[in-house]
Design an enzyme around this catalytic site. Structure first.
Site, PDB file in Angstrom:
ATOM      1  N   ASP A  46       0.706  -1.043   0.153  1.00  0.00           N
ATOM      2  CA  ASP A  46       0.004   0.136  -0.150  1.00  0.00           C
ATOM      3  C   ASP A  46       1.117   1.208   0.363  1.00  0.00           C
ATOM      4  O   ASP A  46       1.716   1.419   0.569  1.00  0.00           O
ATOM      5  CB  ASP A  46      -0.813   0.040   1.041  1.00  0.00           C
ATOM      6  CG  ASP A  46      -1.882   1.538   1.267  1.00  0.00           C
ATOM      7  OD1 ASP A  46      -2.129   1.866   0.601  1.00  0.00           O
ATOM      8  OD2 ASP A  46      -1.616   1.916   2.584  1.00  0.00           O
ATOM      9  N   ASP A  49      -0.618   4.983   1.097  1.00  0.00           N
ATOM     10  CA  ASP A  49      -0.150   6.149   2.244  1.00  0.00           C
ATOM     11  C   ASP A  49      -0.507   5.720   3.075  1.00  0.00           C
ATOM     12  O   ASP A  49      -1.450   4.256   3.710  1.00  0.00           O
ATOM     13  CB  ASP A  49      -1.815   7.128   1.841  1.00  0.00           C
ATOM     14  CG  ASP A  49      -1.811   7.576   0.215  1.00  0.00           C
ATOM     15  OD1 ASP A  49      -0.846   9.172   1.192  1.00  0.00           O
ATOM     16  OD2 ASP A  49      -2.595   7.466  -0.579  1.00  0.00           O
TER      17      ASP A  49
END
Length: 239
Positions: free
Chosen positions: A17, A19
């Site tokens: 991922d 953020d």
């Protein structure tokens, strides 16, 4: 602080991922979503509890369930443009530069709820290299916690889901990784409450090394490593 026992996992590929996991964009996210919440008569603090990990339209659908989805998609386009233009305060998560350097020659992909433009803007602002393989918002039909993005990332890397480890920070992302049949390393304070396979406060004590059999050994915990540390040399392969 007392030392914790390191956790070691093996995999063939890593799915990251963006953020909250490798890029700290909380300052921008909070600015933009607080403004949106106030514009729609919502409590900003309650709004911020559900924004992380999902695509914007999916967050809006949770917060305004009676609103037509077409309006959520329209608002999301505005939100993406706003977030892409605002990179003030975007920095790498602690340990992320060395971690990404370690992965340079290892199988990995970015799987993010950001679109391509936003991902490029934030990775650039954080000074991190963009993975060659990336699954961005335009490439999936469903937002996390749906597993589509992680399954697509594994397929493009050429590995079975069970051979992949996900790195995530949010509840939606951790659920998506588990739904894809993958183990999940939770990163940061948001992740710990959602029962990932292993948890790391940040990336400073996460090491990745290639084993003699070609597998990736991911170790969470143990002694701190930094940019240039020898334990990061696994990026070039080690027996």
């Amino acid at each position: 602080m007392p030392a914790t026992t390191p956790v070691a996992l093996t995999a063939r590929a890593l799915l990251l991922d963006m953020d909250g996991t490798i890029v700290n964009s909380d300052a921008v996210v909070e600015r933009c979503w607080r403004e949106w919440a106030l514009e729609h008569g919502l409590d900003p603090e309650e709004t911020l509890k559900v924004v992380h990990g999902r695509q914007g339209y999916a967050t809006m659908a949770v917060l305004l369930p009676e609103r037509p989805m077409e309006q959520n998609h329209a608002d999301n386009r505005v939100m993406l443009a706003r977030e892409t233009a605002d990179t003030e305060g975007v920095v790498p998560v602690a340990g992320a530069p060395a971690f990404m350097a370690a992965l340079a020659e290892l199988p990995h992909a970015l799987v993010t709820s950001a679109d391509e433009a936003l991902a490029q803007a934030r990775m650039t602002a954080a000074g991190l290299p963009m993975p060659r393989i990336r699954i961005t918002a335009e490439r999936v039909g469903a937002s996390k916690p749906d597993p589509e993005g992680f399954l697509k990332g594994a397929a493009e890397l050429g590995f079975d889901p069970a051979d992949c480890i996900v790195f995530e920070d949010s509840e939606a992302g951790i659920e998506a990784g588990r739904a894809a049949g993958m183990r999940v390393v939770g990163v940061g304070p948001r992740a710990e409450a959602h029962n990932p396979t292993a948890h790391a406060a940040d990336l400073t004590r996460v090491t990745v090394e290639r084993t003699g059999s070609g597998e990736l050994r991911v170790t969470i915990g143990g002694r701190r490593t930094g940019a240039g540390g020898r334990r990061w040399s696994g990026a070039r392969g080690s027996a």
